[in-house]
Design an enzyme around this catalytic site. Structure first.
Site, PDB file in Angstrom:
ATOM      1  N   PRO A 100       0.817  -1.205   0.000  1.00 56.59           N
ATOM      2  CA  PRO A 100       0.000   0.000   0.000  1.00 56.59           C
ATOM      3  C   PRO A 100       0.858   1.266   0.000  1.00 56.59           C
ATOM      4  O   PRO A 100       1.753   1.406   0.829  1.00 56.59           O
ATOM      5  CB  PRO A 100      -0.807  -0.129   1.295  1.00 56.59           C
ATOM      6  CG  PRO A 100      -0.885  -1.578   1.535  1.00 56.59           C
ATOM      7  CD  PRO A 100       0.422  -2.111   1.063  1.00 56.59           C
ATOM      8  N   GLU A 101       0.589   2.134  -0.941  1.00 54.05           N
ATOM      9  CA  GLU A 101       1.250   3.430  -1.000  1.00 54.05           C
ATOM     10  C   GLU A 101       0.171   4.490  -0.758  1.00 54.05           C
ATOM     11  O   GLU A 101      -0.926   4.153  -0.330  1.00 54.05           O
ATOM     12  CB  GLU A 101       1.928   3.609  -2.368  1.00 54.05           C
ATOM     13  CG  GLU A 101       2.889   2.451  -2.672  1.00 54.05           C
ATOM     14  CD  GLU A 101       3.562   2.554  -4.027  1.00 54.05           C
ATOM     15  OE1 GLU A 101       3.650   3.659  -4.578  1.00 54.05           O
ATOM     16  OE2 GLU A 101       4.003   1.513  -4.533  1.00 54.05           O
ATOM     17  N   ARG A 117       2.818 -10.977   6.338  1.00 56.43           N
ATOM     18  CA  ARG A 117       4.256 -10.963   6.656  1.00 56.43           C
ATOM     19  C   ARG A 117       4.566 -10.382   8.029  1.00 56.43           C
ATOM     20  O   ARG A 117       5.699 -10.422   8.469  1.00 56.43           O
ATOM     21  CB  ARG A 117       5.016 -10.155   5.597  1.00 56.43           C
ATOM     22  CG  ARG A 117       4.767 -10.662   4.203  1.00 56.43           C
ATOM     23  CD  ARG A 117       6.004 -11.162   3.528  1.00 56.43           C
ATOM     24  NE  ARG A 117       5.649 -11.829   2.296  1.00 56.43           N
ATOM     25  CZ  ARG A 117       5.847 -11.343   1.079  1.00 56.43           C
ATOM     26  NH1 ARG A 117       6.448 -10.197   0.931  1.00 56.43           N
ATOM     27  NH2 ARG A 117       5.479 -12.010   0.019  1.00 56.43           N
TER      28      ARG A 117
END
Length: 278
Positions: free
Chosen positions: A2-3, A117
């Site tokens: 996500p940016e 993660r």
DNA sequence: GGCTTTGTTTTATA
DNA sequence: GTATAAAACAAAGC
């Protein structure tokens, strides 16, 4: 991954559904992800959600906030479901924090933090201390708010680092990651490894406009779900269907048909057209 | 089971 | 001392 556009989309979803909720309980399944005293959020009401770069701040009505960074694979998902006993028994594999909510509609709801993660984090801190946190303290300018063409040109002139590396430096400009750095440089026709101070005024102008346009466009269609990104309701975005060069290695350039190339800059995959970007 | 992933943080180097 | 590059780190999937 996500940016800015993805985090902005999450923020808007949370504003719509999460703000106003009372957090009636919280269950922390992975203590390493949530730091601070979870007791400070229980019984509070969510009053605001703010975004700074790729970071989120959820403000509560008792002077505390939850600062959140989803890093690569984190998800914040709001869900209305029937109340069940033993929440953790029915959760997906990668759910690490569950907030139990009363949203005033009479229905029950939860906010889940999922993260395959486990690189992301949630930090419970006093609202007034958020600005002192290392991540938020030194963030660069917001591309769609504070950044102007003049300020952008000034930043470029200060550094000789590759322009793509500079675009991704959160402490110079906040929120741009690999996807939007690659695509903006393609739209502006600029070779990613060029030193930032080598850009002409016209090139800097083209790049500034490309950044503004691409970020705005992606926000409008809910961000990019190239990987496991989803918004606050678990829905995918659509920008991945509009990638200009990102993840397009070997595919034909949309302008000149020559194959898109892939190199590594500052250790990251960089996608570009060897003909169109100079 | 080593390699890849990527944003952030830390360490090393020029 | 400062700017930049490189390495380390988190953990899981293939």
């Amino acid at each position: 991954m996500p940016e800015l556009p993805e985090v902005e989309t999450i923020k808007r979803g949370l504003e719509k559904h999460f703000v106003g909720c009372v957090i009636s309980d919280a269950e922390v399944l992975s203590p390493k992800i949530l730091t601070g005293d979870v007791g400070n959020v229980i019984g509070t009401t969510v009053v605001a959600v703010r975004r700074f770069g790729k970071g989120l701040v959820i403000d509560l009505n008792n002077g505390y906030s939850m600062a959140v960074h989803v890093k690569m694979t984190g998800q914040l998902i709001f869900k209305r479901v029937s109340r069940v006993s033993g929440v953790s028994s029915v959760l997906p594999k990668h759910t690490h924090v569950v907030f139990e909510l009363r949203d005033g509609t009479g229905e029950d709801a939860y906010l889940y933090y999922n993260d395959i993660r486990r690189f992301g984090w949630i930090k419970i801190v006093k609202t007034e201390d958020v600005g002192q946190m290392p991540f938020f303290k030194s963030l660069g300018l917001e591309p769609l708010k504070d950044l102007t063409q003049k300020k952008f040109e000034d930043i470029l002139k200060l550094h000789k680092t590759p322009i793509k590396t500079l675009l991704m430096d959160q402490y110079k400009i906040a929120g741009i990651g690999n996807i939007y750095a690659c695509d903006a440089l393609f739209q502006a026709g600029i070779y990613p490894v060029r030193s930032s101070l080598s850009l002409s005024r016209q090139e800097a102008q083209r790049l500034f406009i490309a950044i503004e346009e691409i970020l705005s466009k992606s926000i409008a269609i809910g961000g990019a779900s190239a990987n496991n990104y989803v918004n606050a309701l678990g829905e995918r975005g659509a920008y991945q269907e509009h990638f200009l060069v990102y993840k397009k290695e070997g595919k034909a350039c949309r302008n000149c048909n020559s194959p898109i190339l892939r190199i590594k800059t500052a250790g990251r995959s960089t996608f570009f057209c060897g003909i169109c970007q100079v």
